[in-house]
Write a protein that holds these residues in place. Sequence first.
Motif, PDB file in Angstrom:
ATOM      1  N   LEU B  45       0.827  -1.203   0.000  1.00 44.73           N
ATOM      2  CA  LEU B  45       0.000   0.000   0.000  1.00 44.73           C
ATOM      3  C   LEU B  45       0.857   1.247   0.000  1.00 44.73           C
ATOM      4  O   LEU B  45       1.943   1.265   0.581  1.00 44.73           O
ATOM      5  N   LEU B  46       0.377   2.272  -0.660  1.00 47.26           N
ATOM      6  CA  LEU B  46       1.044   3.570  -0.596  1.00 47.26           C
ATOM      7  C   LEU B  46       0.016   4.612  -0.183  1.00 47.26           C
ATOM      8  O   LEU B  46      -0.966   4.833  -0.891  1.00 47.26           O
ATOM      9  N   PHE B  47       0.203   5.180   1.011  1.00 47.37           N
ATOM     10  CA  PHE B  47      -0.691   6.232   1.495  1.00 47.37           C
ATOM     11  C   PHE B  47      -0.035   7.578   1.253  1.00 47.37           C
ATOM     12  O   PHE B  47       1.060   7.822   1.750  1.00 47.37           O
ATOM     13  N   PRO B  51      -0.084  16.324   5.890  1.00 48.75           N
ATOM     14  CA  PRO B  51       0.103  15.910   7.266  1.00 48.75           C
ATOM     15  C   PRO B  51      -1.205  16.000   8.052  1.00 48.75           C
ATOM     16  O   PRO B  51      -2.063  16.843   7.764  1.00 48.75           O
ATOM     17  N   GLY B  52      -1.351  15.119   9.019  1.00 53.82           N
ATOM     18  CA  GLY B  52      -2.496  15.192   9.931  1.00 53.82           C
ATOM     19  C   GLY B  52      -3.813  14.797   9.307  1.00 53.82           C
ATOM     20  O   GLY B  52      -4.864  15.239   9.739  1.00 53.82           O
ATOM     21  N   THR B  53      -3.793  13.954   8.280  1.00 55.42           N
ATOM     22  CA  THR B  53      -5.042  13.537   7.657  1.00 55.42           C
ATOM     23  C   THR B  53      -5.356  12.073   7.935  1.00 55.42           C
ATOM     24  O   THR B  53      -6.349  11.549   7.446  1.00 55.42           O
ATOM     25  N   GLY B  54      -4.501  11.381   8.696  1.00 57.38           N
ATOM     26  CA  GLY B  54      -4.835  10.028   9.133  1.00 57.38           C
ATOM     27  C   GLY B  54      -4.094   8.898   8.438  1.00 57.38           C
ATOM     28  O   GLY B  54      -4.500   7.747   8.549  1.00 57.38           O
ATOM     29  N   LYS B  55      -2.995   9.194   7.753  1.00 55.76           N
ATOM     30  CA  LYS B  55      -2.284   8.139   7.027  1.00 55.76           C
ATOM     31  C   LYS B  55      -1.690   7.100   7.983  1.00 55.76           C
ATOM     32  O   LYS B  55      -1.930   5.899   7.827  1.00 55.76           O
ATOM     33  N   VAL B 105      -2.761 -14.908   9.529  1.00 53.38           N
ATOM     34  CA  VAL B 105      -2.421 -14.087   8.367  1.00 53.38           C
ATOM     35  C   VAL B 105      -1.045 -14.530   7.873  1.00 53.38           C
ATOM     36  O   VAL B 105      -0.099 -14.577   8.649  1.00 53.38           O
ATOM     37  N   PRO B 106      -0.927 -14.876   6.601  1.00 51.89           N
ATOM     38  CA  PRO B 106       0.328 -15.497   6.134  1.00 51.89           C
ATOM     39  C   PRO B 106       1.473 -14.513   5.859  1.00 51.89           C
ATOM     40  O   PRO B 106       2.453 -14.901   5.267  1.00 51.89           O
ATOM     41  N   PHE B 107       1.330 -13.282   6.237  1.00 55.16           N
ATOM     42  CA  PHE B 107       2.424 -12.328   5.962  1.00 55.16           C
ATOM     43  C   PHE B 107       2.550 -11.335   7.110  1.00 55.16           C
ATOM     44  O   PHE B 107       1.660 -11.218   7.955  1.00 55.16           O
ATOM     45  N   LYS B 108       3.681 -10.677   7.140  1.00 58.27           N
ATOM     46  CA  LYS B 108       3.909  -9.613   8.118  1.00 58.27           C
ATOM     47  C   LYS B 108       3.807  -8.272   7.405  1.00 58.27           C
ATOM     48  O   LYS B 108       3.881  -8.215   6.173  1.00 58.27           O
ATOM     49  N   VAL B 109       3.685  -7.241   8.185  1.00 57.50           N
ATOM     50  CA  VAL B 109       3.557  -5.908   7.586  1.00 57.50           C
ATOM     51  C   VAL B 109       4.698  -5.000   8.042  1.00 57.50           C
ATOM     52  O   VAL B 109       5.084  -5.014   9.208  1.00 57.50           O
ATOM     53  N   ILE B 110       5.242  -4.277   7.089  1.00 60.60           N
ATOM     54  CA  ILE B 110       6.243  -3.266   7.419  1.00 60.60           C
ATOM     55  C   ILE B 110       5.665  -1.900   7.070  1.00 60.60           C
ATOM     56  O   ILE B 110       5.272  -1.654   5.919  1.00 60.60           O
ATOM     57  N   ILE B 111       5.552  -1.057   8.084  1.00 64.81           N
ATOM     58  CA  ILE B 111       5.066   0.302   7.846  1.00 64.81           C
ATOM     59  C   ILE B 111       6.282   1.202   7.711  1.00 64.81           C
ATOM     60  O   ILE B 111       7.087   1.314   8.635  1.00 64.81           O
ATOM     61  N   LEU B 112       6.435   1.801   6.562  1.00 66.87           N
ATOM     62  CA  LEU B 112       7.581   2.680   6.348  1.00 66.87           C
ATOM     63  C   LEU B 112       7.071   4.106   6.149  1.00 66.87           C
ATOM     64  O   LEU B 112       6.517   4.445   5.099  1.00 66.87           O
ATOM     65  N   ASP B 113       7.254   4.920   7.169  1.00 71.63           N
ATOM     66  CA  ASP B 113       6.704   6.274   7.180  1.00 71.63           C
ATOM     67  C   ASP B 113       7.703   7.273   6.580  1.00 71.63           C
ATOM     68  O   ASP B 113       8.894   7.008   6.531  1.00 71.63           O
ATOM     69  N   GLU B 114       7.188   8.393   6.150  1.00 74.59           N
ATOM     70  CA  GLU B 114       7.996   9.484   5.587  1.00 74.59           C
ATOM     71  C   GLU B 114       8.911   9.014   4.452  1.00 74.59           C
ATOM     72  O   GLU B 114      10.090   9.322   4.401  1.00 74.59           O
ATOM     73  N   ILE B 142       4.229   5.362   3.453  1.00 75.79           N
ATOM     74  CA  ILE B 142       3.503   6.590   3.755  1.00 75.79           C
ATOM     75  C   ILE B 142       4.332   7.799   3.328  1.00 75.79           C
ATOM     76  O   ILE B 142       5.531   7.855   3.588  1.00 75.79           O
ATOM     77  N   ALA B 143       3.676   8.730   2.629  1.00 73.44           N
ATOM     78  CA  ALA B 143       4.398   9.910   2.161  1.00 73.44           C
ATOM     79  C   ALA B 143       3.442  11.091   2.053  1.00 73.44           C
ATOM     80  O   ALA B 143       2.234  10.909   1.925  1.00 73.44           O
TER      81      ALA B 143
END
Lengths: 411, 326
Positions: B45-47, B51-55, B105-114, B142-143
């Motif tokens: 996913l790409l959010f 800023p401050g909109t809930g990503k 869930v068969p996968f892990k999630v990596i959240i990469l911010d900024e 997230i960007a």
Amino acid sequence: MSTPSYVPWTEKHKPRSIAEIKEIVGEAEYIDSFVSWLRNWKPGDKAALLYGPPGVGKTLLVEVVAKEFGYELFQLNASDTRTEAALRRLVGQSSKTVSLYGSKGKLIFLDEIDGLYGVGEADAVKAIVELIKESRVPIVMAANDPWDPKLRPIREVSVMIEFKRLRSSSIIKHLKKICAKEGIMADERALKIVAELAEGDMRSAVNDLQAAAQGKKRLTVNDVSWLRARNRQYQAFDVLRMLFAAKRCDDARNVVNSSLLDYETLMLWIDENLPRQYTDPEELAKAYYYLARADVFLGRMNRGQKWELLKYIIDFMTAGVAMSKIHPYRFTKYGFPQKILLLAKAKGTRAIRESICEKVASKCHLSKRKASTEIMPFLHVMFEAPGLAKRDVSRWLGLDESMEEFLKKHR
Amino acid sequence: MAFKEELPALWVEKYRPKKLDEIVNQKEIIERLKKFVEEKNVPHLLFVGPPGTGKTTAALCLVYELYGENWRHNVLELNASDERGIQTIRERVKDYARTVALGDVPFKVIILDECDAMTSEAQWSLRRIMEMFWRTTRFILIANYGSKIIEPIQSRCAIFRFSMLSKEDIAERLKFIASREGVKLTQEGIDAIWYVAGGDLRRAINLLQAAAAYGGPVDDVTVYKVAGKARPTEVHEMLKLALKGDVLAARQKVYDLMINYGLTGSDIIRQVHTEVFRLDVPEPLKMEIEDLVAETDYRLVEGANEDIQITAFLAQLAKLGKKMAG
């Protein structure tokens, strides 16, 4: 047997005779030239102009020779008011009158004549020339740089005697002797470092030795290592002077080669001192335009490993800066790059601030940078305000006392 | 609930939604994200959005709902602007992706911010990393600006654009928080927060809490007071000194800002951008200054030494100031 600290070793351990000087520097042509000039001098003869870098013994030789040959020394140096009037007074007082008894006669000594400056400079040169021509007693002068065109009339009526930089071995020999007299066991390598950093200047070598060794029983390499850093600072000042005074691109560009500083450090020095040197906003803006260009290219070079860009960086920061001047170079007091000092000083508070940011970042799903810009300003306000349950915030973020203090006191 | 820890003291965290449904606005996005959770199948996913909109909140809610109590074991939160380069990101991802996901869930999630803080070289490496670990991990990137993300990454992600929150959205949330906290929030207070923070909910909540810390009702006076205090006055003083021609003193302010406030050159220039229009100078001059600000901002990215660029800007200001004085 350490000496009381207020006696400078340059005085305490000064050679007292020609023989002692020769013991240090060996047989030197300039000593003999000066002695024979003085011996043979008769009214109407040329004056003597001793020249060479600082700390090689010009003044000392004049003092020692005068004493040994029984002359009374009349001395004037750059710190005296060197106006035409002062020189005239000197002419009146000493040169035309000859002592009848007690001494062989007078010897007039004008030290640091290249330091002639300010109002009446040309007049002062003229007055000296007249003094030399009229004098009935010998006149000796000393200068670091006698080749200034303004001094030409003086050169024409003087015997030029050159003093060379002292050899490291000569300096080491003298330093050893001082250490022996002071009861200090000195590591040969330490003395070598002091001697080499002095670059032929005995006065600075002895001063450095005293600063590093006084009160000690032993002198090791560690005791003198700090001298290196200090010397680099002096070096930086000279380099800046050369750079800001440069009138041609090539002269400015060459500054980098003659500098001990690497180009990035030199850039910091230039940045620090540009606003001191250039006070006219017009030239300052132009010079900073070039310095900023140099910085942009530095960024490009570092990021892309495009080393071939280095030449432009150097051209911009040296020639670009030097060619931006509108007003002629004037003497300026330079400073050490403040940012380095400030950052070092602020290290403590900065570390506290950073660890607060880190804590905020980990709790608030933010980067440290965003924690710093988005949350920190509000935290400061919250800690200043009376109503907030500060303890809750502290506990939740895991702040210690110093951090709370920082948040409260900071503004 | 999975959140047994102490209640956050900062309201931005305390009132951060825990469920996708609680997120303010962004309706279509939420519907789609809920589908992913139901199917236990999430693409990269790409959010993107202001800023401050809930990503970040949306990313967190997604993983809470996906993994429940186990979310911590299955999620790695990274921040591109904190990690020292793509190499460390690669190492951390590699270590993390080596172990198998817990639960159904068969996968892990990596959240990469900024992510927009990453250079394009780093993004190309990121693309390879995404490829390498696709069996075991999903990325939520997230960007602020989608355009700063390279095409090959964009094409591998489902892109969600978060829109700026409206004044009504912000007001509703602020009123909700104020009532929970027993704080009196006036309409003037809301207007003032909207004026200062715009559609940035994070900033709006911070303003609310800082204003409430003064004890009285939150009205326009307290809000502007907080906003004024939260904005370093050094920037304004720095500009005035430079315009007067005292570049040395102005630069001292730069050092203050960098050391005491920990601001970077870009932070300072961003502040300058807002301050320019508050300066007491002829209007056309404001635009001449703005032109310099823009150029400096760009050069800060390219240069090596931020304070040289900023001092260069101050020197230009001094020149403008001299011109203005005649």
